[in-house]
Design a protein around this motif. Structure first.
Motif, PDB file in Angstrom:
ATOM      1  N   MET A   1       0.864  -1.258  -0.066  1.00 55.66           N
ATOM      2  CA  MET A   1      -0.214   0.086   0.091  1.00 55.66           C
ATOM      3  C   MET A   1       0.778   1.194   0.123  1.00 55.66           C
ATOM      4  O   MET A   1       0.470   2.154  -0.721  1.00 55.66           O
ATOM      5  N   ASN A   2       2.054   1.235   0.784  1.00 54.53           N
ATOM      6  CA  ASN A   2       2.776   2.404   0.860  1.00 54.53           C
ATOM      7  C   ASN A   2       3.552   2.670  -0.540  1.00 54.53           C
ATOM      8  O   ASN A   2       3.771   3.877  -1.093  1.00 54.53           O
ATOM      9  N   MET A   3       3.800   1.526  -1.183  1.00 51.84           N
ATOM     10  CA  MET A   3       4.472   1.653  -2.521  1.00 51.84           C
ATOM     11  C   MET A   3       3.568   2.277  -3.557  1.00 51.84           C
ATOM     12  O   MET A   3       3.828   3.155  -4.344  1.00 51.84           O
ATOM     13  N   LEU A   5       0.974   4.267  -2.873  1.00 47.84           N
ATOM     14  CA  LEU A   5       0.667   5.845  -2.499  1.00 47.84           C
ATOM     15  C   LEU A   5       2.091   6.387  -2.895  1.00 47.84           C
ATOM     16  O   LEU A   5       1.854   7.517  -3.642  1.00 47.84           O
ATOM     17  N   LEU A   6       3.189   5.859  -3.065  1.00 50.74           N
ATOM     18  CA  LEU A   6       4.268   6.811  -3.226  1.00 50.74           C
ATOM     19  C   LEU A   6       4.314   6.621  -4.873  1.00 50.74           C
ATOM     20  O   LEU A   6       4.503   7.823  -5.313  1.00 50.74           O
TER      21      LEU A   6
END
Length: 106
Positions: A1-3, A5-6
């Protein structure tokens, strides 16, 4: 998920600065001074990218000698461009000068 968003964030950081001026200024007449300045933006950006590579190819300070094939090629390209006013011709002549000077220097 963080990737994800990035990736989305970086996409927006790349897209918005290009799109917003077009969207805001669409249909408006720019002042003559702004149009004149915008004409010089591409050559200024190109110079900012090329000059450090030509003048300091090793990254250890200025190399302003004929032993620097990048400087020779850049100078010949500049002169050829001023004389011929043709991008492809001056670029080809500059590349040839670069490789010739590199071959001669060893």
């Amino acid at each position: 998920m963080n990737m994800l968003l990035l990736i989305i964030g970086m996409g927006l950081c790349s897209f918005l600065p290009r799109y917003l001026p077009l969207a805001i200024l669409a249909g408006r007449e720019l002042p003559a001074v702004v149009e004149t300045l915008l004409k010089y933006t591409p050559p200024a950006v190109l110079a900012a990218l090329v000059f450090p590579a030509v003048l300091t190819p090793s990254g250890k300070g200025f190399e302003l000698t004929l032993a620097n094939p990048y400087l020779v090629g850049g100078a010949v390209t500049f002169v050829a461009g001023m004389v011929s006013k043709r991008f492809l011709l001056s670029t080809s002549i500059g590349i040839a000068a670069f490789y010739l000077s590199r071959w001669l220097i060893g």
